[in-house]
Enzyme design. Structure first.
Site, PDB file in Angstrom:
ATOM      1  N   HIS A  26       0.868  -1.162   0.000  1.00  0.00           N
ATOM      2  CA  HIS A  26       0.000   0.000   0.000  1.00  0.00           C
ATOM      3  C   HIS A  26       0.909   1.218   0.000  1.00  0.00           C
ATOM      4  O   HIS A  26       2.088   1.133   0.319  1.00  0.00           O
ATOM      5  CB  HIS A  26      -0.921   0.006   1.223  1.00  0.00           C
ATOM      6  CG  HIS A  26      -1.883  -1.139   1.236  1.00  0.00           C
ATOM      7  ND1 HIS A  26      -3.015  -1.169   0.456  1.00  0.00           N
ATOM      8  CD2 HIS A  26      -1.858  -2.314   1.911  1.00  0.00           C
ATOM      9  CE1 HIS A  26      -3.660  -2.299   0.654  1.00  0.00           C
ATOM     10  NE2 HIS A  26      -2.982  -3.020   1.541  1.00  0.00           N
ATOM     11  N   CYS A  68      -0.796   2.343  -4.183  1.00  0.00           N
ATOM     12  CA  CYS A  68      -1.495   3.599  -4.418  1.00  0.00           C
ATOM     13  C   CYS A  68      -0.514   4.756  -4.268  1.00  0.00           C
ATOM     14  O   CYS A  68       0.477   4.656  -3.541  1.00  0.00           O
ATOM     15  CB  CYS A  68      -2.640   3.781  -3.427  1.00  0.00           C
ATOM     16  SG  CYS A  68      -4.023   2.657  -3.717  1.00  0.00           S
TER      17      CYS A  68
END
Length: 192
Positions: A26, A68
């Site tokens: 992430h 992300c």
């Protein structure tokens, strides 16, 4: 991540043609999340700079980052119908420390990076497909262009959340490469 990359960068890469690192995690703009906190992408690539990894100077250092880079969603746009140079410069005596890096992000700064719970991330699926098909014939930048096209044209989110439905994604490739790079099999003296 720091421990693994520091260990990898401290090895003797004299017989290596490149180093490739894939990180699936992430993240947010400029940072990757680890199990014990966040780290800036530059902190991870720095282990392989010319100052820190002398045996990789002049060799490609490839980073593939699936994470992300923000929380924005790409709504996409509807498409309407539409229809090698040789560098003669002398070899420098001194090279930039950030030379020959290729950093491939799954998405552009500020945006969400999609993954399918069953099939995995759109970006990694596209890399696997493209590199498997063209890996022996195309240089890495040509393949990353095909990866971008695959992600842009072949994927779209499908979800019950109106806010997240029918969203798109485009990878972002940052190149400091100074030459074409192919994944050709190495030949030994006996094979030539």
């Amino acid at each position: 991540m720091h421990e693994k990359l520091q260990k990898l960068s401290s090895k003797d890469h004299s017989d290596s043609d490149c180093v490739a690192v894939a990180i699936l995690s992430h993240g947010d703009d400029g940072i990757i999340y680890g199990t014990d906190g966040t780290t800036r992408v530059e902190e991870l690539t720095e282990y392989f700079s010319g100052e820190n990894c002398k045996t990789l100077v002049g060799k490609p250092k490839l980073f593939f980052l699936q994470a992300c880079r923000g929380t924005e969603f790409d709504d996409g746009v509807l498409l309407k119908s539409s229809s090698d140079q040789t560098d003669a410069a002398p070899v420098p005596q001194r090279l930039p420390v950030q030379i020959d890096f290729l950093i491939c992000y799954s998405t552009v700064p500020g945006y969400y990076s999609w993954r399918n719970p069953k099939n995995g991330s759109w970006f990694i699926q596209a890399i696997c497909k493209v590199f498997d098909r063209y890996g022996k014939d195309m240089d890495v930048l040509q393949m990353m262009t095909k990866v971008s096209k695959t992600v842009a044209y072949s994927f779209e989110s499908t979800t019950t959340s109106i806010r997240m439905h029918q969203k798109k994604q485009i990878p972002c490739t940052v190149s400091m490469l100074t030459k074409d790079f192919y994944f050709k099999p190495k030949t030994t003296p006996m094979e030539t």
